[in-house]
Design a protein around this motif. Structure first.
Motif, mmCIF file in Angstrom:
data_model
loop_
_atom_site.group_PDB
_atom_site.id
_atom_site.type_symbol
_atom_site.label_atom_id
_atom_site.label_comp_id
_atom_site.label_asym_id
_atom_site.label_seq_id
_atom_site.Cartn_x
_atom_site.Cartn_y
_atom_site.Cartn_z
ATOM 1 N N GLY A 77 0.831 48.346 16.174
ATOM 2 C CA GLY A 77 1.200 49.346 15.181
ATOM 3 C C GLY A 77 2.003 50.486 15.785
ATOM 4 O O GLY A 77 1.946 50.761 16.987
ATOM 5 N N LEU A 78 2.757 51.164 14.936
ATOM 6 C CA LEU A 78 3.546 52.304 15.383
ATOM 7 C C LEU A 78 2.644 53.427 15.873
ATOM 8 O O LEU A 78 3.035 54.222 16.726
ATOM 9 N N GLY A 79 1.420 53.502 15.354
ATOM 10 C CA GLY A 79 0.485 54.535 15.810
ATOM 11 C C GLY A 79 0.192 54.434 17.293
ATOM 12 O O GLY A 79 -0.020 55.459 17.960
ATOM 13 N N ASP A 80 0.174 53.218 17.843
ATOM 14 C CA ASP A 80 -0.072 53.048 19.276
ATOM 15 C C ASP A 80 1.075 53.627 20.100
ATOM 16 O O ASP A 80 0.852 54.242 21.149
ATOM 17 N N ALA A 81 2.310 53.421 19.625
ATOM 18 C CA ALA A 81 3.468 53.993 20.314
ATOM 19 C C ALA A 81 3.415 55.520 20.272
ATOM 20 O O ALA A 81 3.719 56.202 21.264
ATOM 21 N N LYS A 82 3.014 56.071 19.127
ATOM 22 C CA LYS A 82 2.885 57.528 19.012
ATOM 23 C C LYS A 82 1.793 58.047 19.947
ATOM 24 O O LYS A 82 1.928 59.117 20.554
ATOM 25 N N LEU A 83 0.705 57.285 20.062
ATOM 26 C CA LEU A 83 -0.385 57.695 20.951
ATOM 27 C C LEU A 83 0.068 57.713 22.398
ATOM 28 O O LEU A 83 -0.226 58.659 23.145
ATOM 29 N N LEU A 84 0.801 56.681 22.823
ATOM 30 C CA LEU A 84 1.261 56.647 24.213
ATOM 31 C C LEU A 84 2.311 57.729 24.461
ATOM 32 O O LEU A 84 2.398 58.258 25.574
ATOM 33 N N ALA A 85 3.077 58.081 23.431
ATOM 34 C CA ALA A 85 4.004 59.208 23.570
ATOM 35 C C ALA A 85 3.229 60.501 23.827
ATOM 36 O O ALA A 85 3.615 61.318 24.674
ATOM 37 N N MET A 86 2.140 60.691 23.097
ATOM 38 C CA MET A 86 1.313 61.869 23.315
ATOM 39 C C MET A 86 0.753 61.888 24.735
ATOM 40 O O MET A 86 0.779 62.927 25.422
ATOM 41 N N LEU A 87 0.273 60.757 25.201
ATOM 42 C CA LEU A 87 -0.309 60.696 26.542
ATOM 43 C C LEU A 87 0.751 60.967 27.605
ATOM 44 O O LEU A 87 0.482 61.620 28.611
ATOM 45 N N GLY A 88 1.971 60.465 27.378
ATOM 46 C CA GLY A 88 3.057 60.765 28.304
ATOM 47 C C GLY A 88 3.369 62.245 28.349
ATOM 48 O O GLY A 88 3.705 62.794 29.403
ATOM 49 N N ALA A 89 3.246 62.922 27.194
ATOM 50 C CA ALA A 89 3.495 64.363 27.156
ATOM 51 C C ALA A 89 2.452 65.130 27.961
ATOM 52 O O ALA A 89 2.763 66.160 28.560
ATOM 53 N N PHE A 90 1.228 64.662 27.982
ATOM 54 C CA PHE A 90 0.169 65.355 28.713
ATOM 55 C C PHE A 90 0.142 64.998 30.201
ATOM 56 O O PHE A 90 -0.287 65.814 31.016
ATOM 57 N N PHE A 91 0.583 63.799 30.553
ATOM 58 C CA PHE A 91 0.443 63.348 31.931
ATOM 59 C C PHE A 91 1.765 63.122 32.656
ATOM 60 O O PHE A 91 1.773 62.963 33.873
ATOM 61 N N GLY A 92 2.875 63.086 31.928
ATOM 62 C CA GLY A 92 4.130 62.695 32.542
ATOM 63 C C GLY A 92 4.272 61.182 32.542
ATOM 64 O O GLY A 92 3.327 60.442 32.234
ATOM 65 N N ALA A 93 5.456 60.700 32.890
ATOM 66 C CA ALA A 93 5.731 59.263 32.797
ATOM 67 C C ALA A 93 5.121 58.470 33.941
ATOM 68 O O ALA A 93 4.431 57.465 33.730
ATOM 69 N N LEU A 94 5.386 58.895 35.181
ATOM 70 C CA LEU A 94 4.945 58.126 36.345
ATOM 71 C C LEU A 94 3.978 58.951 37.186
ATOM 72 O O LEU A 94 4.200 60.151 37.391
ATOM 73 N N PRO A 95 2.942 58.266 37.666
ATOM 74 C CA PRO A 95 2.560 56.870 37.420
ATOM 75 C C PRO A 95 1.566 56.710 36.263
ATOM 76 O O PRO A 95 0.980 55.652 36.083
#
Length: 283
Positions: free
Chosen positions: A199-217
């Motif tokens: 679902g698109l909600g999963d992509a939105k969730l991972l976008a949120m997590l990237g905002a809090f933690f950064g992309a790598l790693p």
């Protein structure tokens, strides 16, 4: 126990109380948001008889125990999930406090802001997980609308000198990478199999997590952890139910699990294992 240890124990306990109180509010969000109901009005009431719940019967965890899991007015059973979520929120808040503020000497503005910032993330993950498990949806309020919170928090913590948060630039890149990664996976699955694998909600969730933690790693770790645990659980459930290996289940809770593991153990993973996978990379 000296005065510093006593003070640290008191602050840790206060964090737990705060978490349990917020967990009570999360119960309201989990119940009402999927039904498009206000989380502010009306006040909490028994779902069976509609009697408003008094303040002293709304104390997290303890009220459920002294009421023996039943409504005071009509004796209808109250789900044990309510105190369970309150207790879990309290425990997570205490663990987070000890993670962000490892010593009483670290109790300054930057660390307290970091505690509030990551606490907001943890509570959003907790509420989103239970909503996804019950309704197979991830409300925007717990995913994409949290991206600005992640970016703003990263900028503020950078200004305050907190060393363990991404920069606001890394936060923006993390949100874009996280959202694009699962968005691409979903699009490719649709082109190949002609059904919505994610679902698109999963992509939105991972976008949120990237905002809090950064992309790598962080993003690869969260995605790998979620996919691994999700696959194991999915295969186990599919075999137990005898429905073959194609079993639908929400992916959001596994992303939340991966994010929680990263939040509490990310430093150890980064220092010990990432250099093995990416030679030459330095934290």
């Amino acid at each position: 126990m000296n005065a510093a240890d006593t003070a640290y124990a008191v602050f840790t306990a206060m964090a737990g109380v705060f978490g349990a109180l917020f967990g009570s509010f999360l119960n309201v969000c989990i119940l009402r948001i999927p039904e498009d109901r206000s989380i502010v009005w009306p006040g909490s009431a028994c779902p069976a008889c509609g009697t408003p719940i008094r303040a002293y019967d709304n104390v997290p965890v303890l009220a459920w125990l002294w009421l023996r899991g039943r409504c005071r007015a009509c004796s209808a059973p109250i789900s044990p999930m309510y105190p369970a979520i309150e207790a879990l929120a309290g425990v997570l808040a205490m663990l987070l406090f000890r993670r962000i503020v490892p010593d009483i000497a670290d109790l300054d503005t930057a660390h307290l802001v970091a505690f509030g910032w990551y606490g907001w993330l943890l509570f959003a993950l907790l509420a989103g997980t239970f909503i996804d498990l019950r309704h197979s949806i991830l409300p925007d309020g717990f995913t994409i609308l949290m991206v600005p919170v992640g970016v703003a928090g990263a900028a503020l913590l950078g200004h305050l000198g907190y060393p363990h948060a991404p920069t606001w630039q890394q936060s923006v890149v993390g949100a874009l990478v996280g959202g694009a990664t699962l968005g691409a996976v979903s699009g490719i699955a649709w082109l190949i199999y002609r059904y919505e694998a994610m679902g698109l909600g999963d992509a939105k969730l991972l976008a949120m997590l990237g905002a809090f933690f950064g992309a790598l790693p962080a993003v690869p770790f969260i995605l790998f952890t979620a996919a691994t645990v999700g696959s194991l659980v999915g295969v186990t459930l599919a075999l137990a139910r005898g429905r073959g290996l194609r079993t639908a289940m929400p992916f959001g809770p596994f992303l939340a699990l991966g994010a929680t593991v990263w939040l509490f153990a990310g430093n150890a993973v980064t220092v010990r294992f990432v250099p093995l996978l990416l030679p030459g990379w330095a934290p």
